[in-house]
Design a protein around this motif. Structure first.
Motif, mmCIF file in Angstrom:
data_model
loop_
_atom_site.group_PDB
_atom_site.id
_atom_site.type_symbol
_atom_site.label_atom_id
_atom_site.label_comp_id
_atom_site.label_asym_id
_atom_site.label_seq_id
_atom_site.Cartn_x
_atom_site.Cartn_y
_atom_site.Cartn_z
ATOM 1 N N SER A 53 0.948 -1.354 -0.033
ATOM 2 C CA SER A 53 -0.071 0.026 0.015
ATOM 3 C C SER A 53 0.816 1.448 -0.014
ATOM 4 N N ASP A 54 2.111 1.129 0.770
ATOM 5 C CA ASP A 54 3.010 2.534 0.734
ATOM 6 C C ASP A 54 3.615 2.577 -0.672
ATOM 7 N N LYS A 55 4.021 1.515 -1.409
ATOM 8 C CA LYS A 55 4.138 1.467 -2.514
ATOM 9 C C LYS A 55 3.392 2.240 -3.686
ATOM 10 N N VAL A 56 2.025 1.515 -3.479
ATOM 11 C CA VAL A 56 1.253 2.072 -4.617
ATOM 12 C C VAL A 56 0.646 3.688 -4.391
ATOM 13 N N ALA A 57 0.685 4.116 -3.028
ATOM 14 C CA ALA A 57 0.489 5.381 -2.686
ATOM 15 C C ALA A 57 1.593 6.293 -3.215
ATOM 16 N N GLN A 58 2.672 5.835 -3.129
ATOM 17 C CA GLN A 58 3.921 6.583 -3.403
ATOM 18 C C GLN A 58 3.684 6.786 -4.784
ATOM 19 N N PHE A 59 3.503 5.579 -5.827
ATOM 20 C CA PHE A 59 3.553 5.756 -7.208
ATOM 21 C C PHE A 59 2.172 6.452 -7.624
ATOM 22 N N GLY A 60 1.216 6.235 -6.889
ATOM 23 C CA GLY A 60 -0.167 6.948 -7.357
ATOM 24 C C GLY A 60 -0.206 8.319 -7.190
ATOM 25 N N GLY A 61 0.537 8.690 -6.100
ATOM 26 C CA GLY A 61 0.650 10.212 -5.893
ATOM 27 C C GLY A 61 1.878 11.081 -6.447
ATOM 28 N N SER A 62 2.420 10.455 -7.794
ATOM 29 C CA SER A 62 3.469 10.974 -8.365
ATOM 30 C C SER A 62 3.243 11.621 -9.714
ATOM 31 N N ALA A 109 -8.175 4.042 -3.963
ATOM 32 C CA ALA A 109 -8.745 4.821 -2.904
ATOM 33 C C ALA A 109 -8.455 4.161 -1.616
ATOM 34 N N PRO A 110 -8.842 2.981 -1.495
ATOM 35 C CA PRO A 110 -8.552 2.277 0.012
ATOM 36 C C PRO A 110 -7.085 1.989 0.087
ATOM 37 N N ILE A 111 -6.619 1.790 -0.878
ATOM 38 C CA ILE A 111 -4.920 1.516 -0.811
ATOM 39 C C ILE A 111 -4.249 2.673 -0.264
ATOM 40 N N ILE A 112 -4.609 3.855 -0.751
ATOM 41 C CA ILE A 112 -3.995 4.986 -0.471
ATOM 42 C C ILE A 112 -4.609 5.478 1.054
ATOM 43 N N MET A 113 -5.646 5.172 1.358
ATOM 44 C CA MET A 113 -6.277 5.288 2.836
ATOM 45 C C MET A 113 -5.432 4.614 3.713
ATOM 46 N N MET A 114 -5.042 3.261 3.367
ATOM 47 C CA MET A 114 -4.214 2.477 4.485
ATOM 48 C C MET A 114 -3.187 3.301 4.552
#
Length: 197
Positions: A53-62, A109-114
């Protein structure tokens, strides 16, 4: 000064030193506990899902994700508009693309929320560390204030003792002056009055 007064002064000095040692010892013990918590924070246990989830959020917010996603969507739309016949796998109004975008949004969305929840936990721990540092500073200030109070108390006691001795000396001088004024025939170098020499 007789032996009793000397013993009392030594006793008072030892009591004063014991107070200072106790204050220093209590301060060091409290600081050691805070330093121990700051230097050795509890280890963070991260599960594979949290890492993902950290990697997805990091990539998804770049910007890399935004640019790559924009290129893929532009290519998708361009291909399906320009392709001929059966090569159009998602013709206008691009229903498959809308479905895929909805699925990505629903999963992202839930992955970024995690990941955000984990970040909030890290922020909370940083806040606790800041609180511990502030507490340590407050304890040091309190310790300094206690030491200053103790030193002032000792200084005031010494001033009172000195004033008391000065008062006794002034009383003796006053008695001698009274003796001189009442007995002018007594030679000024050998003054004997009321038991004072």
């Amino acid at each position: 000064m007789n032996n009793t007064e000397i013993d009392q002064l030594l006793f008072d000095e030892n009591a004063h030193l014991e107070k200072l040692h106790r204050i220093v010892k209590e301060t060091l013990e409290a600081e050691q506990l805070i330093i121990q918590n700051l230097v050795n924070p509890p280890l963070e246990v991260v599960t594979p899902g949290q890492k993902l989830s950290d990697k997805v959020a990091q990539f998804g917010g770049s910007w890399r994700f935004i640019i790559l996603f924009g290129i893929i969507l532009t290519g998708w739309i361009t291909f399906n508009v320009l392709a001929i016949g059966h090569y159009k796998f998602d013709p206008y109004p691009f229903i498959l693309m809308n479905l895929i975008l909805s699925c990505i949004a629903a999963l992202q969305a839930p992955i970024i929320m995690m990941s955000q929840n984990r970040q909030e936990e890290k922020d909370r721990m940083r806040s606790e560390n800041d609180y511990m540092i502030n507490l340590k500073a407050e304890m040091q200030i309190r310790s300094i204030n206690q030491k200053i109070d103790l030193l002032l108390e000792e200084q005031i006691k010494t001033l009172f003792d000195t004033q008391e001795k000065q008062f006794i000396l002034l009383q003796q001088i006053n008695d001698k002056l009274d003796c001189i004024l009442t007995n002018p025939e007594v030679h000024e170098h050998t003054l004997v009055c009321n038991g004072h020499e």
